[in-house]
Design an enzyme around this catalytic site. Structure first.
Site, PDB file in Angstrom:
ATOM      1  N   GLY A  22       5.107  12.770  13.530  1.00 13.57           N
ATOM      2  CA  GLY A  22       5.842  11.519  13.400  1.00 13.57           C
ATOM      3  C   GLY A  22       4.968  10.286  13.417  1.00 13.57           C
ATOM      4  CG  ASP A  23       1.311   8.119  14.996  1.00 13.69           C
ATOM      5  OD1 ASP A  23       2.080   7.144  15.000  1.00 13.69           O
ATOM      6  OD2 ASP A  23       0.134   8.051  15.378  1.00 13.69           O
ATOM      7  CG  MET A  24       1.381  11.770   9.073  1.00 11.82           C
ATOM      8  SD  MET A  24      -0.431  11.736   9.265  1.00 11.82           S
ATOM      9  CE  MET A  24      -0.936  11.710   7.542  1.00 11.82           C
TER      10      MET A  24
END
Length: 409
Positions: free
Chosen positions: A292-294
């Site tokens: 969830g951190d791209m």
């Protein structure tokens, strides 16, 4: 105190522009005439070109910050605060931080005091003394990481240089907040490589094999992750820029001033079909593992020939969902949604249409990625050094993604 301080911006060691800091806090960026007139000039940033590909030469001043391209070269969050505290300055003073860190930045850009202007804007002894140690933190981002040399002839391990400059490896230290992050990232990057994605060389290293760690990093447990820098080669630095730089947005907006459709659109215009396919592979893979951190800064362009962009090798691929209970949103919108579970053939078709990409290429690549993931993950997950919780969480999460189910039929 000088009223004006000038920094020379160099690309591959050649002067291309200046950053001028005025006494009232404004910073002015300007290209050098020689760079403007050079028809074969290397590319500094796509954000500095107009829609027709011509170089932009007029820029507005920025108050109390440096322009977005340069702001994105600086560390963020706790790492920036650590540096600023050591230098006795406010973390918001970007021009001064750039003065401190500019000799060893990501890519092939460096920033140097103009000739005869070696002092920082405020000629304070603490700032001057902090500069050498600050260079050890000159990699952009939030996580505690350093540039390092690999000790091939000294029993292995890595050394963080005393003054920070140089180093063809990145050492990412264990998180004090979340356990097993280096092991998680090593496992996900390894799976990605096994699936055929472009992943740099990497290895896990014991903390006692890393020499030169500065004081004040805190008590650490576990292993560090060492990654070979793709912006450094034996021939010299290779220029890169992340998509926050491409879109001309400040790091604070890396989650809300862009989406994956926009990234795909740029790649479709500026790079190759192979790069577009690689982008879709990483996007689908990141969704299946629950990354969830791209955000915008976790996608980059690289300039192998100094002028033409290509998608850089992958980095920062890890599963974030084991650390954030109930997390099911991507860092950015795919096209219409951020929900990982809602990534479907229809959502990718919408992305392809809006980004003017081949729908067949996008869907076929997504199908191939899901099939490879199912095979490689099942065969290798027990062979990789990640916590059982990480594997179990991915096992639970992946089947919730609509693409996973659609291509299982």
């Amino acid at each position: 105190m000088p009223k004006v301080t000038v920094l020379d911006v160099r690309l591959y060691g050649e002067p291309v522009s200046t950053l001028t800091n005025l006494q009232d806090g404004r910073t002015i960026f300007a290209f050098n005439e020689a760079y403007i007139e050079d028809e074969k000039r290397p590319t500094l940033s796509l954000s500095l070109k107009d829609p027709f590909g011509a170089l932009i030469t007029k820029f507005r001043p920025y108050n109390m910050v440096v322009p977005p391209f340069f702001s994105n070269l600086l560390p963020e969050g706790p790492l920036r605060k650590y540096l600023a505290d050591r230098a006795g300055v406010k973390p918001s003073r970007e021009f001064l931080l750039l003065w401190m860190l500019g000799r060893d930045l990501p890519g092939a850009v460096t920033v140097h005091p103009s000739e005869g202007d070696d002092a920082p804007p405020d000629d304070e002894q603490a700032i001057v003394e902090a500069r050498p140690n600050a260079l050890r933190f000159s990699l952009a981002g939030v996580q505690l990481k350093f540039s390092a040399f690999k000790n091939d002839k000294k029993g292995g391990g890595l050394t963080i240089p005393a003054e920070g400059t140089g180093g063809s490896w990145i050492v990412k230290l264990p998180s004090q907040q979340y356990s097993g992050v280096p092991e998680n990232e090593f496992a996900m990057m390894t799976i990605a490589r096994m699936m055929g994605m472009d992943v740099p060389e990497l290895q896990l290293v014991d903390l006692d094999a890393v020499s030169g760690l500065p004081q004040g990093v805190g008590e650490l447990h576990g292993q560090a992750l060492a990654i070979k820098r793709f912006d450094r080669t034996p021939e010299g630095a290779v220029h890169i820029e992340d998509f926050a730089q491409v879109f001309g947005v400040f790091p604070d907006h890396k989650y809300d001033k862009g989406n994956y459709r926009m990234i795909g659109r740029v790649l479709g215009i500026e790079t190759s079909t192979a790069d577009v396919a690689e982008f879709i592979r990483r996007l689908v893979f990141s969704t299946l593992i629950g990354n969830g951190d791209m955000h915008l800064k976790n996608w980059s362009l690289i300039y192998p020939d100094r002028r033409t962009p290509a998608l850089s090798p992958a980095y920062d691929l890890l599963s974030t969902i084991p650390y954030i209970e109930g997390e099911d949103t991507a860092a950015l919108n795919f096209s219409r949604t951020k929900k990982m579970a809602a990534l479907s053939k229809d959502e990718l078709a919408h992305l392809a249409a809006k980004a003017e990409l081949s729908e067949k290429l996008v869907i076929d690549t997504a199908r191939e990625t899901v099939e490879r993931f199912r095979a490689v993950w099942e065969a290798e997950k027990k062979n990789l050094p990640m916590a059982a919780k990480v594997a179990d969480t991915i096992d639970t999460h992946a089947p919730t993604v609509e693409l996973y189910r659609e291509f299982a039929k």
